[in-house]
Structure formats: structure tokens, C-alpha cells
Write a protein that holds these residues in place. Structure first.
Motif, PDB file in Angstrom:
ATOM      1  N   HIS A 194     -25.239   0.850  37.727  1.00 55.26           N
ATOM      2  CA  HIS A 194     -26.902   0.831  37.118  1.00 55.26           C
ATOM      3  C   HIS A 194     -26.692   2.351  36.988  1.00 55.26           C
ATOM      4  CE1 HIS A 194     -30.883   0.512  36.349  1.00 55.26           C
ATOM      5  NE2 HIS A 194     -31.178   1.336  37.401  1.00 55.26           N
ATOM      6  N   VAL A 195     -27.052   2.705  35.789  1.00 56.89           N
ATOM      7  CA  VAL A 195     -27.300   4.105  35.470  1.00 56.89           C
ATOM      8  C   VAL A 195     -28.809   4.248  35.296  1.00 56.89           C
ATOM      9  CG1 VAL A 195     -26.764   6.056  33.948  1.00 56.89           C
ATOM     10  CG2 VAL A 195     -24.993   4.290  34.274  1.00 56.89           C
ATOM     11  N   GLU A 196     -29.295   5.374  36.089  1.00 56.76           N
ATOM     12  CA  GLU A 196     -30.747   5.840  36.047  1.00 56.76           C
ATOM     13  C   GLU A 196     -31.128   7.284  35.747  1.00 56.76           C
ATOM     14  OE1 GLU A 196     -32.433   4.463  39.728  1.00 56.76           O
ATOM     15  OE2 GLU A 196     -31.628   6.141  40.924  1.00 56.76           O
ATOM     16  N   GLU A 198     -24.847  12.211  39.961  1.00 54.42           N
ATOM     17  CA  GLU A 198     -24.471  11.583  41.294  1.00 54.42           C
ATOM     18  C   GLU A 198     -24.451  10.044  41.246  1.00 54.42           C
ATOM     19  OE1 GLU A 198     -26.909  13.437  44.499  1.00 54.42           O
ATOM     20  OE2 GLU A 198     -27.424  14.844  43.013  1.00 54.42           O
ATOM     21  N   LEU A 199     -23.350   9.851  42.461  1.00 55.17           N
ATOM     22  CA  LEU A 199     -23.027   8.253  42.412  1.00 55.17           C
ATOM     23  C   LEU A 199     -23.473   7.896  43.780  1.00 55.17           C
ATOM     24  CD1 LEU A 199     -21.823   5.909  41.147  1.00 55.17           C
ATOM     25  CD2 LEU A 199     -19.718   6.648  42.056  1.00 55.17           C
ATOM     26  N   THR A 256     -25.033   2.946  41.864  1.00 56.49           N
ATOM     27  CA  THR A 256     -26.088   3.716  40.942  1.00 56.49           C
ATOM     28  C   THR A 256     -25.840   5.071  40.652  1.00 56.49           C
ATOM     29  OG1 THR A 256     -27.702   2.331  42.183  1.00 56.49           O
ATOM     30  CG2 THR A 256     -28.453   4.346  41.110  1.00 56.49           C
ATOM     31  N   LEU A 257     -25.644   5.207  39.575  1.00 57.59           N
ATOM     32  CA  LEU A 257     -25.333   6.700  38.879  1.00 57.59           C
ATOM     33  C   LEU A 257     -26.722   7.498  38.471  1.00 57.59           C
ATOM     34  CD1 LEU A 257     -23.048   8.503  38.344  1.00 57.59           C
ATOM     35  CD2 LEU A 257     -22.973   7.561  36.122  1.00 57.59           C
TER      36      LEU A 257
END
Length: 242
Positions: free
Chosen positions: A93-95, A103-104, A112-113
């Protein structure tokens, strides 16, 4: 078809006698069969000596990175893609967030990236920045996880004072040299049982420098199915890529 044994590994080979050759040459095709091209005056003993001298090369070709299928399709690091960790795939999931660099994070179920708004598009610069954040996370996890795997097995193989270095290795998954076990950080993508095979393989090199019968017997005493694990790595190794 003849057979050459490297420890417990059986290597089938065929001989192509050639009047035009002065030296013995080895080649491996897609079926993993070795073809020995030899001059007419060469003896079987000469061929066996050449195979003996080329053991390391044969093993790298048979079980290394070069003979595996190609890497997966390049990622753009967008929501809906999946990332692999310890042999399992998890959704990404990229936000957008107020961060200077991507940052991962991983909560055990989802990656979440977090990215700045200018990293949201899929241009090559943004993809490169996001990829670096993912690689950094994997390297950090590999340093922690693979160190634990080494700690677990050191005493079992009689290894002491071993230093573990997780790094980028070209063309191999691990190596041992002078008390240092170096491991390819991409192993963190593989199932733990495969990580253990590489870890034990390199730790055993602390007491057995070459791939002798004694070496493979020591590996087999801890991993009776090591050949199956080695084969998994040969077939799937190129998929351990980001």
C-alpha cells in the motif's frame, strides 16, 4: 552418458571427441548435462582430472545464479503490487505523507510505503527512490534475520567466532573466508528453510574448505533434505529480486 560425482552430487556428462582440439573444454546446456569436448589422444583419466579441477565452476553453473529463469517483471512500487518476504507475498500500500524520502513499513500483513507527493508518479526518478527505500528495508531486515539464523547453527557445526556480513554479492548467495560468513541480502526474500541451507553451507566451510564428501556429510547431518533446498534455490533464485 557417464557420471562424475562431487560429494553426493551426481553430474552426468558426455564426451565429444574432436581431432581439432588440443585441450579439454567443458560446457553445460539447458538440461544441465555437461559436454566434455576432448582431443582424440585424451584419456578418461585426463577428463576426470579436468572435471575434478573444475568442481567449483561446475557447482556454480549447476546451482548458482547463472542458470536460473529470469527475474520477475520490474515493479513500479504502486498500491496493489506485492512484495516478498521470507518466501511469502504481501500486498503493498502506497500513501502520501510528509516525508523527505520514501519509507517502507511492515506490520506483519501489509507493506506500507510512505512517499512525498512528488514521488507518487511512476516516472523513473520516483521509481528509483521508492525502490531504494524498499531495498534499504530488506537489507536492514536481512542483517537482523540472517544474523539470527547464523547464531542458531554456529555451535551445531563447531564454528566459533564467526562474523556475519550481509551485503551485495555478485553471482552467489554466500561465501566463507577467514572466519567471515558473507550472505547475499536477497536471501531475505527466500523461505527460511532456504536461508538455513545457505547459512549452514557457509558455516560448514569453516571446518571443510572444499566440497568434499566430508563437507556434504556435515551439511546433510543438519539438513537431510539439503539437495532439495539447493535445487529450490537453483530453480527459483532469480525470482529473489526487487
Amino acid at each position: 552418458m557417464r557420471q562424475f560425482h562431487i560429494g553426493q552430487t551426481m553430474v552426468p556428462y558426455e564426451i565429444d571427441w574432436s581431432a581439432d582440439r588440443e585441450t579439454i573444454n567443458l560446457a553445460i546446456d539447458d538440461t544441465l548435462t555437461v559436454t566434455v569436448t576432448a582431443p582424440m589422444e585424451a584419456s578418461y583419466d585426463d577428463i576426470e582430472e579436468t572435471l575434478e579441477a573444475k568442481q567449483e565452476w561446475l557447482l556454480e553453473k549447476l546451482y548458482g545464479l547463472s542458470e536460473q529463469s529470469g527475474p520477475p517483471y520490474p515493479k513500479e512500487f504502486l498500491s496493489g503490487e506485492k512484495l516478498t518476504y521470507r518466501g511469502r507475498e504481501y500486498p503493498l500500500h502506497v500513501e502520501e505523507s510528509d516525508v523527505r524520502q520514501p519509507e517502507l513499513f511492515f506490520d506483519g500483513d501489509t507493506f506500507t510505503l510512505s512517499v512525498h507527493s512528488y514521488d507518487a508518479p511512476s516516472d523513473h526518478v520516483s521509481v528509483r527512490r521508492k525502490r531504494q527505500a524498499v531495498v534499504d528495508w530488506y537489507v536492514d531486515r536481512a542483517k537482523a534475520d540472517l544474523q539470527q539464523r547464523c547464531n542458531r547453527y554456529q555451535s551445531n557445526v563447531g564454528a566459533t567466532k564467526i562474523t556475519v556480513d550481509v551485503c551485495e554479492l555478485s553471482g552467489r548467495w554466500g561465501e566463507y573466508e577467514n572466519g567471515v560468513v558473507r550472505l547475499n541480502w536477497r536471501l531475505i526474500l527466500a523461505p527460511v528453510r532456504i536461508q538455513d541451507y545457505v547459512v549452514i553451507h557457509e558455516l560448514v566451510h569453516s571446518t571443510h574448505s572444499d566440497h568434499t564428501d566430508g563437507f556434504w556429510n556435515a551439511v546433510g547431518s543438519l539438513l537431510p533434505d539439503y539437495e532439495e533446498r539447493r535445487e529450490w534455490l537453483r530453480v527459483n533464485g532469480r525470482t529473489l529480486s526487487i
